[in-house]
Structure formats: C-alpha cells, structure tokens
Write a protein that holds these residues in place. Structure first.
Motif, short mmCIF file in Angstrom:
data_model
loop_
_atom_site.label_atom_id
_atom_site.label_comp_id
_atom_site.label_asym_id
_atom_site.label_seq_id
_atom_site.Cartn_x
_atom_site.Cartn_y
_atom_site.Cartn_z
N ARG A 189 0.81 -1.18 -0.06
CA ARG A 189 -0.05 0.17 -0.08
C ARG A 189 0.81 1.38 0.30
NH1 ARG A 189 -5.09 0.53 1.28
NH2 ARG A 189 -5.01 -1.34 2.06
N LEU A 190 0.85 1.90 -1.25
CA LEU A 190 1.75 3.15 -1.05
C LEU A 190 1.13 4.27 -0.54
CD1 LEU A 190 2.46 3.07 -4.91
CD2 LEU A 190 3.64 2.19 -3.37
N ARG A 191 2.00 5.27 -0.11
CA ARG A 191 1.45 6.45 0.71
C ARG A 191 0.42 7.30 -0.16
NH1 ARG A 191 6.92 5.88 1.40
NH2 ARG A 191 7.78 5.62 3.37
N ASN A 192 0.94 7.53 -1.54
CA ASN A 192 0.16 8.45 -2.20
C ASN A 192 -0.46 7.75 -3.58
OD1 ASN A 192 -0.55 10.54 -4.17
ND2 ASN A 192 0.28 12.10 -2.63
N PRO A 193 -1.83 7.45 -3.75
CA PRO A 193 -2.22 6.99 -5.02
C PRO A 193 -2.51 7.77 -6.14
CG PRO A 193 -4.14 7.47 -3.62
CD PRO A 193 -2.76 7.85 -2.87
N ALA A 245 13.90 9.34 7.24
CA ALA A 245 13.70 9.82 8.47
C ALA A 245 12.56 10.15 9.27
CB ALA A 245 14.78 11.27 8.80
N ALA A 246 11.58 10.61 8.36
CA ALA A 246 10.22 10.92 8.78
C ALA A 246 9.21 10.00 8.28
CB ALA A 246 9.90 12.23 8.24
N SER A 247 9.42 8.89 7.54
CA SER A 247 8.58 7.99 6.96
C SER A 247 7.70 7.27 8.05
CB SER A 247 9.42 6.86 6.17
OG SER A 247 10.53 7.63 5.13
N THR A 248 6.54 7.28 7.47
CA THR A 248 5.80 6.31 8.45
C THR A 248 5.16 5.26 7.65
OG1 THR A 248 4.82 8.50 9.09
CG2 THR A 248 3.22 6.64 9.39
N SER A 249 5.48 4.10 8.02
CA SER A 249 5.29 2.92 7.28
C SER A 249 3.61 2.70 7.22
CB SER A 249 5.88 1.84 7.74
OG SER A 249 7.45 2.11 7.80
N PRO A 250 3.18 2.74 5.79
CA PRO A 250 1.58 2.39 5.86
C PRO A 250 1.45 0.87 6.39
CG PRO A 250 2.32 3.47 4.05
CD PRO A 250 3.56 3.20 4.80
N SER A 251 0.46 0.13 6.79
CA SER A 251 0.27 -1.07 6.99
C SER A 251 0.20 -1.84 5.47
CB SER A 251 -1.13 -1.24 7.69
OG SER A 251 -2.25 -0.87 7.04
N GLY A 252 0.56 -2.74 5.39
CA GLY A 252 0.77 -3.51 3.89
C GLY A 252 -0.14 -4.92 4.16
N ARG A 253 -0.22 -5.24 2.90
CA ARG A 253 -1.08 -6.62 2.99
C ARG A 253 -0.13 -7.76 3.16
NH1 ARG A 253 -6.71 -5.07 2.52
NH2 ARG A 253 -6.91 -3.27 1.27
N GLU A 254 -0.59 -9.05 3.37
CA GLU A 254 0.11 -10.10 3.43
C GLU A 254 0.73 -10.57 2.27
OE1 GLU A 254 -1.65 -13.34 5.83
OE2 GLU A 254 -2.14 -12.49 6.81
N GLY A 255 1.79 -11.09 1.87
CA GLY A 255 2.38 -11.71 0.62
C GLY A 255 1.70 -12.86 0.32
N LYS A 256 1.39 -13.37 -0.76
CA LYS A 256 0.90 -14.56 -1.17
C LYS A 256 1.78 -15.19 -2.18
CE LYS A 256 -2.35 -12.45 -2.99
NZ LYS A 256 -3.55 -11.76 -3.90
N ASP A 257 2.10 -16.58 -1.90
CA ASP A 257 2.74 -17.44 -2.53
C ASP A 257 2.33 -17.52 -3.95
OD1 ASP A 257 4.09 -17.87 -0.52
OD2 ASP A 257 3.71 -19.76 0.01
N ALA A 258 3.09 -17.43 -5.09
CA ALA A 258 2.82 -17.51 -6.44
C ALA A 258 2.79 -18.79 -6.81
CB ALA A 258 3.81 -16.75 -7.28
#
Length: 205
Positions: free
Chosen positions: A108-112, A192-205
């Motif tokens: 999930r990117l910070r800016n869509p 330095a000021a990055s706020t890590s957005p919550s990501g989704r779980e990875g899915k095995d290909a």
C-alpha cells in the motif's frame, strides 16, 4: 477557421499538455535498450510523440515540483539497483540447486495519485526480479511478483524497498503539501520521517 487547419495546433497542444508522458515514455525506451545515446533518445521521443497522438489519454494532474538533487538521487539509486539486480537474476538463472521461490506481495503506497503511482510502478517493474502485475488506483495498492522472495528478505523487506522507492519519487517530484500529507517532512533525510503504512500479506505465487 476549419477543423482541418486547427488540427496541427491541437496536436501540438496535446503534446505540450502531456510532456510528462513524453519524458517518461522516452526514458522507458532508452532504459529498455540499455544505451544512452542521442539516436536512442531521439527515437524514443519520436515514438513517445506518436503514442501520445495516436492513443490520447486524459491529462494526468501532477501539481508538483522538480528537486534536482533528489532527482539525481532517484536516478542514481535506480541505476545502481538495475545493475545489481541484473547480476543477481543472472546468477539465479545459472546456479545449481532448486529454483527460487516466487511470491506476490501487496504494497500500500502512501500516495495513490496517478503520476506518482505510475512512476513508482514502472521503476519497480524495470528492475529485474520484480514486476508489478496489478495496481489499484482507488486503494493505492500495487501487487508485485517477486522472483525470489527468500533472497529478497521476505514480504516485509519487499514492502520496505518499494516504499523507499516511492519516497525517493515523492521527494524528487511531489509538492511540499503532498510530502506533508504522506508524513514526509520536506527537509528530512530519506526515511527519517517515513511513516510505514500497513501492508497486505504476501501470497505465494
């Protein structure tokens, strides 16, 4: 004045309004050939102009600014990643042992916004070993297929690297208002000021 006489002026206005697309398509052409020469740049610009004129797209709003030093950092890091990943993928192709374990990771990117999401997705796909298979503008989530998820450090490392790339893109081209909205103070160093957005779980290909 007849519509025929206005047509060249309309085409020129279309090219001028979509100069971001012209620059991006030209850069993609040069990077795909892997040879920075005047012939490739001119050929890429001609092909980009033809694509824009024959397949017109809606104008993408990009109310940002260009920060030269940040742009240099973005390009330098991209070239470094490109060369390093090329050798890593080549080694994985010829090394003995089982094939690498691939996976699809959602980030999930910070800016869509269209421009920044597109630049981030294209640069991610151009680096060997990763490919954006889907991008959802409404949620700002991109799905990357990673050739070797274990060698890449796992899903969290892939998300962190992708968000770092997006941060470099934003710091190079986004306005101060966009940076503030994404939790990135304009004067801070990378990360330095990055706020890590919550990501989704990875899915095995």
């Amino acid at each position: 004045m007849s519509p025929q006489s206005r047509r060249p002026a309309d085409l020129l206005r279309r090219l001028g309004s979509q100069w971001h697309a012209l620059v991006l398509l030209t850069a993609v052409w040069v990077m795909l050939w892997g040879d920075l020469s005047w012939a490739n740049v001119i050929a890429g610009a001609v092909i980009a102009s033809a694509v824009v004129m024959l397949f017109p797209l809606p104008v993408v709003e990009m109310n940002g600014t260009v920060r030269p030093w940040r742009a240099v950092v973005l390009v330098a890091r991209f070239v470094s990643d490109l060369f390093a990943a090329s050798f890593e993928v080549a080694w994985k192709a010829v090394r003995p042992g089982p094939p690498p374990h691939g996976a699809i990771v959602a980030v999930r990117l910070r800016n869509p916004e269209d421009a920044y999401l597109t630049i981030t997705a294209v640069m991610s796909s151009l680096v060997p070993g990763s490919l954006v298979v889907e991008a959802r503008r409404d949620t700002g989530v991109v799905y990357l297929h990673v050739l070797d998820i274990d060698g890449s450090g796992g899903p969290e490392a892939v998300r962190r690297d992708t968000l770092d790339l997006e941060e470099r893109v934003l710091r190079a081209f986004a306005s101060s208002a966009v940076l503030a909205r994404c939790g990135l103070a304009p004067g801070d160093s990378l990360g330095a000021a990055s706020t890590s957005p919550s990501g989704r779980e990875g899915k095995d290909a």
